[in-house]
Design a protein around this motif. Structure first.
Motif, PDB file in Angstrom:
ATOM      1  N   ARG A  87     -61.390  24.066 -37.466  1.00 58.29           N
ATOM      2  CA  ARG A  87     -61.997  25.260 -36.879  1.00 58.29           C
ATOM      3  C   ARG A  87     -62.362  25.016 -35.415  1.00 58.29           C
ATOM      4  O   ARG A  87     -62.086  25.843 -34.544  1.00 58.29           O
ATOM      5  N   ALA A  88     -62.962  23.871 -35.129  1.00 58.43           N
ATOM      6  CA  ALA A  88     -63.348  23.555 -33.749  1.00 58.43           C
ATOM      7  C   ALA A  88     -62.115  23.474 -32.841  1.00 58.43           C
ATOM      8  O   ALA A  88     -62.151  23.935 -31.702  1.00 58.43           O
ATOM      9  N   LEU A  89     -61.033  22.916 -33.354  1.00 55.50           N
ATOM     10  CA  LEU A  89     -59.801  22.842 -32.560  1.00 55.50           C
ATOM     11  C   LEU A  89     -59.250  24.226 -32.257  1.00 55.50           C
ATOM     12  O   LEU A  89     -58.917  24.537 -31.114  1.00 55.50           O
ATOM     13  N   ILE A  90     -59.160  25.055 -33.282  1.00 54.93           N
ATOM     14  CA  ILE A  90     -58.574  26.383 -33.104  1.00 54.93           C
ATOM     15  C   ILE A  90     -59.464  27.256 -32.220  1.00 54.93           C
ATOM     16  O   ILE A  90     -58.994  27.862 -31.255  1.00 54.93           O
ATOM     17  N   VAL A  91     -60.738  27.310 -32.527  1.00 54.99           N
ATOM     18  CA  VAL A  91     -61.655  28.130 -31.733  1.00 54.99           C
ATOM     19  C   VAL A  91     -61.721  27.598 -30.304  1.00 54.99           C
ATOM     20  O   VAL A  91     -61.647  28.364 -29.338  1.00 54.99           O
ATOM     21  N   GLY A  92     -61.831  26.286 -30.153  1.00 56.58           N
ATOM     22  CA  GLY A  92     -61.898  25.697 -28.819  1.00 56.58           C
ATOM     23  C   GLY A  92     -60.650  25.968 -28.009  1.00 56.58           C
ATOM     24  O   GLY A  92     -60.727  26.282 -26.822  1.00 56.58           O
ATOM     25  N   ALA A  93     -59.497  25.854 -28.639  1.00 55.12           N
ATOM     26  CA  ALA A  93     -58.245  26.097 -27.922  1.00 55.12           C
ATOM     27  C   ALA A  93     -58.148  27.546 -27.459  1.00 55.12           C
ATOM     28  O   ALA A  93     -57.771  27.825 -26.317  1.00 55.12           O
ATOM     29  N   VAL A  94     -58.509  28.470 -28.325  1.00 58.04           N
ATOM     30  CA  VAL A  94     -58.426  29.882 -27.959  1.00 58.04           C
ATOM     31  C   VAL A  94     -59.472  30.230 -26.898  1.00 58.04           C
ATOM     32  O   VAL A  94     -59.180  30.924 -25.924  1.00 58.04           O
ATOM     33  N   GLU A  95     -60.676  29.717 -27.066  1.00 52.59           N
ATOM     34  CA  GLU A  95     -61.730  30.029 -26.096  1.00 52.59           C
ATOM     35  C   GLU A  95     -61.461  29.403 -24.734  1.00 52.59           C
ATOM     36  O   GLU A  95     -61.934  29.901 -23.724  1.00 52.59           O
ATOM     37  N   SER A  96     -60.689  28.333 -24.681  1.00 49.69           N
ATOM     38  CA  SER A  96     -60.426  27.669 -23.408  1.00 49.69           C
ATOM     39  C   SER A  96     -59.154  28.166 -22.730  1.00 49.69           C
ATOM     40  O   SER A  96     -58.718  27.592 -21.745  1.00 49.69           O
ATOM     41  N   ARG A  97     -58.581  29.246 -23.232  1.00 49.77           N
ATOM     42  CA  ARG A  97     -57.293  29.690 -22.722  1.00 49.77           C
ATOM     43  C   ARG A  97     -57.298  30.017 -21.233  1.00 49.77           C
ATOM     44  O   ARG A  97     -56.250  30.024 -20.596  1.00 49.77           O
ATOM     45  N   ASN A  98     -58.457  30.276 -20.639  1.00 46.63           N
ATOM     46  CA  ASN A  98     -58.520  30.584 -19.210  1.00 46.63           C
ATOM     47  C   ASN A  98     -59.009  29.415 -18.370  1.00 46.63           C
ATOM     48  O   ASN A  98     -59.130  29.541 -17.168  1.00 46.63           O
ATOM     49  N   ASP A  99     -59.285  28.271 -19.000  1.00 42.40           N
ATOM     50  CA  ASP A  99     -59.749  27.143 -18.202  1.00 42.40           C
ATOM     51  C   ASP A  99     -58.555  26.481 -17.513  1.00 42.40           C
ATOM     52  O   ASP A  99     -57.396  26.798 -17.777  1.00 42.40           O
ATOM     53  N   GLN A 100     -58.854  25.566 -16.618  1.00 42.51           N
ATOM     54  CA  GLN A 100     -57.788  24.952 -15.831  1.00 42.51           C
ATOM     55  C   GLN A 100     -56.754  24.237 -16.683  1.00 42.51           C
ATOM     56  O   GLN A 100     -55.567  24.289 -16.392  1.00 42.51           O
ATOM     57  N   GLY A 101     -57.202  23.557 -17.721  1.00 41.79           N
ATOM     58  CA  GLY A 101     -56.254  22.835 -18.564  1.00 41.79           C
ATOM     59  C   GLY A 101     -55.250  23.746 -19.224  1.00 41.79           C
ATOM     60  O   GLY A 101     -54.045  23.470 -19.232  1.00 41.79           O
ATOM     61  N   ALA A 102     -55.727  24.836 -19.786  1.00 45.69           N
ATOM     62  CA  ALA A 102     -54.821  25.793 -20.436  1.00 45.69           C
ATOM     63  C   ALA A 102     -53.912  26.457 -19.408  1.00 45.69           C
ATOM     64  O   ALA A 102     -52.714  26.650 -19.669  1.00 45.69           O
ATOM     65  N   ARG A 103     -54.468  26.793 -18.255  1.00 42.05           N
ATOM     66  CA  ARG A 103     -53.641  27.395 -17.193  1.00 42.05           C
ATOM     67  C   ARG A 103     -52.600  26.400 -16.702  1.00 42.05           C
ATOM     68  O   ARG A 103     -51.453  26.766 -16.434  1.00 42.05           O
ATOM     69  N   ALA A 104     -52.990  25.136 -16.596  1.00 43.04           N
ATOM     70  CA  ALA A 104     -52.037  24.111 -16.170  1.00 43.04           C
ATOM     71  C   ALA A 104     -50.908  23.982 -17.186  1.00 43.04           C
ATOM     72  O   ALA A 104     -49.734  23.866 -16.824  1.00 43.04           O
ATOM     73  N   GLU A 105     -51.262  24.016 -18.464  1.00 45.83           N
ATOM     74  CA  GLU A 105     -50.238  23.904 -19.503  1.00 45.83           C
ATOM     75  C   GLU A 105     -49.220  25.032 -19.400  1.00 45.83           C
ATOM     76  O   GLU A 105     -48.006  24.805 -19.464  1.00 45.83           O
ATOM     77  N   LEU A 106     -49.693  26.251 -19.216  1.00 44.53           N
ATOM     78  CA  LEU A 106     -48.770  27.378 -19.050  1.00 44.53           C
ATOM     79  C   LEU A 106     -47.960  27.240 -17.767  1.00 44.53           C
ATOM     80  O   LEU A 106     -46.764  27.542 -17.742  1.00 44.53           O
TER      81      LEU A 106
END
Length: 192
Positions: A87-106
């Motif tokens: 749950r922490a992984l899924i919620v954390g990943a979705v909630e962090s979608r706008n942080d630098q790491g997620a933006r960098a991944e895209l």
């Protein structure tokens, strides 16, 4: 007139700035001159710490890997195994979608075959899939089924991140959606 003294920049300062540029504009945005301007530095400062642009890109990619994979896993690992971690992984990943790491991944996806990017993306993907598979195995899934569910969870995250990026109004990121996603992924009666 006295010229203000410049703050001495470290390799870490340049690396963070390169990571920010990467998140904002992809691999092409990791360019020495614009980053130097952004830092209020000279190219000489850059060459004090790095042999060239490729070394800076490598440092930025390693920072992304460490912060957005290894440090996240270390934070999650303190939680009880199984559903709490998942749950922490899924919620954390979705909630962090706008942080630098997620933006960098895209931002890295269009250059996924670049010789500096490809091995890092491969390591990050293997590490994340392996960790997810461990969480599904903790729930009692066989190794093969845990690997399938890990892949489904990870591709769901990537697809959701892309959907939220490309068409923000179309992505359901509500707690109800996340609960449904977790229920489907963790339910042993649901085939992956």
């Amino acid at each position: 007139m006295a010229v203000p003294s410049r703050q001495r920049l470290s390799a870490a300062d340049w690396t963070v700035a390169a990571f920010e540029a990467l998140a904002d504009g992809g691999l092409a945005a990791v360019a020495v001159e614009p980053i130097a301007v952004r830092l209020g530095a000279t190219k000489g400062s850059f060459y004090w710490h790095f042999t060239g642009r490729d070394a800076l890109i490598t440092a930025a990619l390693e920072l992304w890997e460490r912060v957005d994979t290894e440090e996240v896993i270390a934070e999650i690992d303190v939680l009880p195994a199984g559903l709490p971690r998942l749950r922490a992984l899924i919620v954390g990943a979705v909630e962090s979608r706008n942080d630098q790491g997620a933006r960098a991944e895209l931002a890295l996806q269009p250059t996924a075959r670049h010789p500096l990017v490809a091995p890092v993306l491969a390591r990050v993907t293997r590490r994340r899939l392996g960790y997810l598979a461990e969480q599904f195995a903790e729930l009692g899934f066989s190794p093969d089924e845990a690997a399938r569910r890990a892949q489904l969870a990870y591709t769901s995250y990537l697809g959701l991140a892309q959907l939220a990026h490309a068409t923000p109004g179309e992505a359901d990121l509500s707690p109800a959606f996340l609960d449904t996603m977790l229920e489907v992924l963790a339910n042993p009666t649901q085939p992956a």
